[in-house]
Design a protein around this motif. Sequence first.
Motif, PDB file in Angstrom:
ATOM      1  N   VAL A 167       0.832  -1.211   0.000  1.00 23.80           N
ATOM      2  CA  VAL A 167       0.000   0.000   0.000  1.00 23.80           C
ATOM      3  C   VAL A 167       0.864   1.259   0.000  1.00 23.80           C
ATOM      4  O   VAL A 167       0.531   2.243  -0.670  1.00 23.80           O
ATOM      5  CB  VAL A 167      -0.987  -0.017   1.195  1.00 23.80           C
ATOM      6  N   THR A 191      -5.615  -2.671  -4.854  1.00 22.93           N
ATOM      7  CA  THR A 191      -6.494  -3.594  -4.132  1.00 22.93           C
ATOM      8  C   THR A 191      -6.523  -4.883  -4.943  1.00 22.93           C
ATOM      9  O   THR A 191      -6.628  -4.834  -6.165  1.00 22.93           O
ATOM     10  CB  THR A 191      -7.926  -3.057  -3.976  1.00 22.93           C
ATOM     11  N   ARG A 221      -5.354  -0.891   4.466  1.00 26.88           N
ATOM     12  CA  ARG A 221      -5.521   0.341   3.678  1.00 26.88           C
ATOM     13  C   ARG A 221      -6.247   1.404   4.507  1.00 26.88           C
ATOM     14  O   ARG A 221      -5.867   2.571   4.495  1.00 26.88           O
ATOM     15  CB  ARG A 221      -6.270   0.045   2.378  1.00 26.88           C
TER      16      ARG A 221
END
Length: 179
Positions: free
Chosen positions: A65, A72, A90
């Motif tokens: 991330v 994703t 996230r």
Amino acid sequence: AQDSLARARDLYASAAYEEALAALNRLRASGVAAEDGPAVEQYRAFCLLALGSASEADAAIQAVVMAVPSYTPSEADVSPRVRSAFSDVRRRVLPTIIQQKYGEAKAAFDRKDYAAAGDGFTQVLKVLADPDVASIANQPPLADLRTLAQGFQDLSARALAPPVTPAPPPQSQPAQAPT
């Protein structure tokens, strides 16, 4: 490196998680190219989750991330449990990334690097629109950053636009004598 990453992916796909993780760890230790780093960490996270090592998987997900805030995993590629683990990380990490990216974009604006500033503010706005931070994006401090990023993005675009030169005044026609 690509062959090793492809091999690790194949091992993961065949449910040989320990072997895939060992291959990924060797690849990581040998120094992976920057563009392959997020993929290595992504597959490390997948393997670690499959092996039940949630805290280690959390660190690998965070690395992914941090490198690619918009990443994703797709529903077709991973289980809902893996997607949930990515969403949890996230939600925790993206607010910090947003603030960091805003700071970098504002520094570029202050240096009069309007192209980099505009790109940075665009990234901030994109991450603020992410579904994993939607629940907090309209609350301070993120709501304030959205307003500031939009304003500075507009200012950056105007600073990059070519200056408008005024049209020359119309030339007067000599008066014609009456005939």
